[in-house]
Scaffold this motif. Structure first.
Motif, PDB file in Angstrom:
ATOM      1  N   THR A 506       0.953  -1.301   0.042  1.00  0.00           N
ATOM      2  CA  THR A 506       0.038  -0.018   0.187  1.00  0.00           C
ATOM      3  C   THR A 506       0.863   1.387  -0.227  1.00  0.00           C
ATOM      4  N   THR A 508       0.494   5.775   0.623  1.00  0.00           N
ATOM      5  CA  THR A 508      -0.367   6.935   1.164  1.00  0.00           C
ATOM      6  C   THR A 508       0.680   8.033   1.157  1.00  0.00           C
ATOM      7  N   HIS A 510       1.190  12.284   0.854  1.00  0.00           N
ATOM      8  CA  HIS A 510       0.932  13.434   0.865  1.00  0.00           C
ATOM      9  C   HIS A 510       1.308  14.429  -0.465  1.00  0.00           C
ATOM     10  N   ILE A 522      -3.985  13.804  -0.421  1.00  0.00           N
ATOM     11  CA  ILE A 522      -3.129  12.625  -0.654  1.00  0.00           C
ATOM     12  C   ILE A 522      -3.448  11.871  -2.015  1.00  0.00           C
ATOM     13  N   ASN A 523      -2.387  10.822  -2.244  1.00  0.00           N
ATOM     14  CA  ASN A 523      -2.296   9.935  -3.411  1.00  0.00           C
ATOM     15  C   ASN A 523      -2.480   8.794  -2.806  1.00  0.00           C
ATOM     16  N   ALA A 524      -3.505   7.791  -3.017  1.00  0.00           N
ATOM     17  CA  ALA A 524      -3.640   6.530  -2.338  1.00  0.00           C
ATOM     18  C   ALA A 524      -3.602   5.392  -3.517  1.00  0.00           C
ATOM     19  N   ARG A 548     -10.843  12.668   1.972  1.00  0.00           N
ATOM     20  CA  ARG A 548     -10.362  12.089   3.199  1.00  0.00           C
ATOM     21  C   ARG A 548     -11.429  11.665   4.342  1.00  0.00           C
ATOM     22  N   ARG A 552      -8.551   7.561   3.941  1.00  0.00           N
ATOM     23  CA  ARG A 552      -7.371   8.104   4.225  1.00  0.00           C
ATOM     24  C   ARG A 552      -6.027   7.826   3.985  1.00  0.00           C
ATOM     25  N   TYR A 553      -6.371   6.325   3.656  1.00  0.00           N
ATOM     26  CA  TYR A 553      -5.002   5.507   3.321  1.00  0.00           C
ATOM     27  C   TYR A 553      -4.902   4.799   1.972  1.00  0.00           C
ATOM     28  N   GLY A 554      -4.124   4.304   1.531  1.00  0.00           N
ATOM     29  CA  GLY A 554      -4.067   3.610   0.326  1.00  0.00           C
ATOM     30  C   GLY A 554      -4.582   2.172   0.606  1.00  0.00           C
TER      31      GLY A 554
END
Length: 615
Positions: A506, A508, A510, A522-524, A548, A552-554
């Motif tokens: 994964t 994540t 900024h 972000i880019n996930a 978000r 929030r995370y990949g």
């Protein structure tokens, strides 16, 4: 009887001589200078010279699906000079001309003002094309009007039977049928072919009545391009990418699906997309193939490309434990940069540094490697270099030369910052772990056919032994095992499949705006492959700027979509389900964070592929 007059006789003879001289001069004029002008005039009136357009070649997917075709349509044209001459001669009149042109404009859906403007501005022209794509009904009604100087001719029009499918790969064409973007641009010369030439004799009403053999040069029709893209896999990738981007309210996204052993790109998708059939409905920015043109900072998806070489060079062991005693620590090197993890796990083995995506652990490892070896590790995967994919506009990404690295670069690069990659570059790099350590050449063109369907050229697939060797096969297999644990007990559990064992990482990252990283942008991403036992595909799934509040995370944004791409693709390819995944060996399990062997139950035990895909 009047007397003979020598004066009158002389005058008559002089007149006759003058007439004869004038006639002789006229004949001489007509046989010399005027003859050539008359011949040229007759040629213009009796013959029409024109171009015989070549048919643009088609583009096919690897499964035989037609992605771009050339279909025959009818076009409307006029000969302004001939038309005006005919309506200037009784019984036709200028009034009748206006009435006929009004009817023509109504049938052809043309503004009458535009038609009259053409005649007024170019009255001496012999050919003006007014409208393409006429229907059969329109053509029949135009023929019934029987307007002199107005004609219909067949023309090739580009047609994309699958609409927006693979639009960014195909590109599109201009109104003149020349390539504008994508494959249409890159292979425009091969697709376009070469126009022919003809000179046709016509009667007084401009109707063709004959043509000599020497007055015709046939066109050379365009060649056909066969892509490595599979239309079904492309459709799967586009559907899953669109679903995630819409659900997460993302700005955009990309998916790349590759065969890790051949480098063939099976799908390359961008969202939002466009329909190449309707060029006027899309802007250039929307048509950018961002999967190859727009690099981004990869974040934690870069960590395997640091850990892999470190294991290969024996700089660490999978069960080496790193002293991580806080969620944020000051690096014990140089000026002491502060680095944070999302969670505090305590000391972590190298295995779990990757599984838990520990920034601190990666920075400690990168400092042990040193900048020279860290830079060398990334160079092995050819980051910062063009891949050579057969598409226009590729960006080479960014990997600064070692001499431009600062002291802080070690920690930045170890976390996936201060460098940039394209989705295609990182998918290609990930193939190294899937194929046993080799860096394959990405390719999207399978071969070229001539107009009759005969093979003109094949793009050969080099064997793995003919490609650069990045790491040992044993190290690549070890990395697959570690990354399989990412979806079992790490950051990618949302990407776990019930049917196939997936390995992946994964990310994540900024996004920087004006040199400042934004907390809410972000880019996930999720880079993965499957099946673990014998990888058939590699998938890079990147989502840019999701809301978000929705993820929030990949692992939560990109991993589920990538997993669905893998499941549907492997089902389509009829790949057998995986056996149950094996937990790490005891020597490693003993040092893993909160290790629970029960988490490995369930993988590869689905009753059927369909059951998992529809779950």
């Amino acid at each position: 009887m009047p007397a003979f007059s020598a004066l009158r006789a002389g005058i008559v003879l002089a007149i006759l001589a003058a007439a004869l001289l004038a006639m002789t001069g006229r004949v001489a004029y007509l046989q010399t200078y005027a003859r050539q002008r008359a011949i040229r005039s007759a040629e213009r009136q009796q013959h029409v010279t024109g171009t015989v357009l070549a048919r643009r070649g088609s583009i096919f997917a690897a499964d035989g699906s037609a992605l771009a075709l050339t279909v025959q349509t009818m076009s409307l044209y006029i000969d302004p000079q001939f038309l005006l001459e005919q309506y200037a001669t009784p019984p036709r009149t200028p009034r009748q001309q206006n009435q006929d042109l009004r009817k023509l404009a109504d049938i052809a859906d043309l503004p009458l003002e535009q038609l009259l403007k053409c005649l007024a501005e170019k009255p001496e022209a012999r050919y003006l094309r007014l409208r393409d794509g006429l229907s059969d009904r329109q053509c029949d009604e135009i023929r019934k009007l029987d307007i002199p100087g107005v004609g219909l001719e067949p023309r090739g029009a580009r047609y994309y039977p699958m609409g927006s499918l693979a639009a960014h790969v195909l590109g599109t064409v201009r109104r003149d049928n020349t390539g504008l973007e994508g494959i249409e641009l890159r292979y425009d010369k091969e697709l376009a072919g070469k126009d022919g030439w003809k000179r046709v004799q016509k009667d007084a009403r401009r109707r063709p009545i004959g043509m000599q053999a020497e007055d015709y040069i046939p066109p050379v029709h365009g060649q056909h391009i066969v892509l490595t893209i599979d239309a079904n896999i492309q459709m799967i990738a586009e559907q899953e990418l669109a679903a995630v981007c819409v659900e997460k309210k993302a700005k955009r996204g990309e998916v790349v699906v590759m065969n890790p052993r051949t480098g063939e790109v099976l799908a390359l998708a961008n969202w939002p997309t466009f329909n190449p059939q309707n060029l006027e409905d899309s802007k250039p920015d929307l048509r950018r193939n961002r999967a190859i043109t727009d690099p981004y900072e990869p974040g934690s998806t870069l960590k395997p490309f640091v850990m892999g070489p470190a294991l290969d060079w024996k700089l660490t062991r999978p069960n080496e434990v790193w002293p991580i005693h806080a969620q944020t620590i000051t690096m014990p090197y140089g000026k002491g940069r502060r680095v944070s993890d999302v969670h505090h796990y305590g000391p972590l083995a190298s295995w779990d540094v990757l599984v838990k995506s520990s920034n601190i652990g990666m920075c400690l490892l990168a400092n042990r490697m040193g900048q020279s070896r860290l830079h060398r590790a990334l160079e092995l995967f050819q980051f910062g270099r063009f891949t050579g994919i057969e598409l226009p506009g590729e960006d080479q990404g960014l990997l600064n030369p070692l001499k431009r690295w600062s002291r802080a670069s070690t920690e930045s690069v170890a976390q996936g910052y201060e460098m940039m990659v394209t989705p295609l570059q990182i998918a290609r790099a990930f193939c190294v772990f899937a194929n046993g350590g080799h860096l394959v050449q990405p390719r999207i063109v399978k071969g070229i056919l001539d107009a009759q369907g005969n093979v003109v050229s094949r793009h050969p697939i080099p064997g793995l032994n003919d490609t650069p060797k990045v790491m040992d096969e044993e190290t690549a297999a070890l990395m697959r095992q570690i990354m399989a644990d990412v979806v079992v007990r790490g950051t990618g559990t949302s990407g776990r499949s019930k049917v196939w064992n997936i390995f992946g990482k994964t990310g994540t990252a900024h996004i920087a705006r004006r040199g400042v990283y934004q907390a809410d942008q972000i880019n996930a991403s999720f880079i993965c492959g499957a099946p673990l036992e014998n990888p058939e595909i590699v998938v890079a799934f990147i989502v840019h700027e999701p809301d978000r509040s929705l993820g929030r995370y990949g692992g939560g944004v990109a991993a589920p979509g990538a997993m669905h791409v893998i499941e549907r693709t492997l089902a389509y390819l009829q790949i057998q389900p995986s056996p149950p995944i094996m937990p790490p060996p005891p020597s490693i399990a003993a040092v893993l964070h909160n290790f629970d062997p029960r988490k490995y139950a369930g993988s590869g035990k689905a009753d059927s592929v369909a059951a998992a895909i529809t779950d």
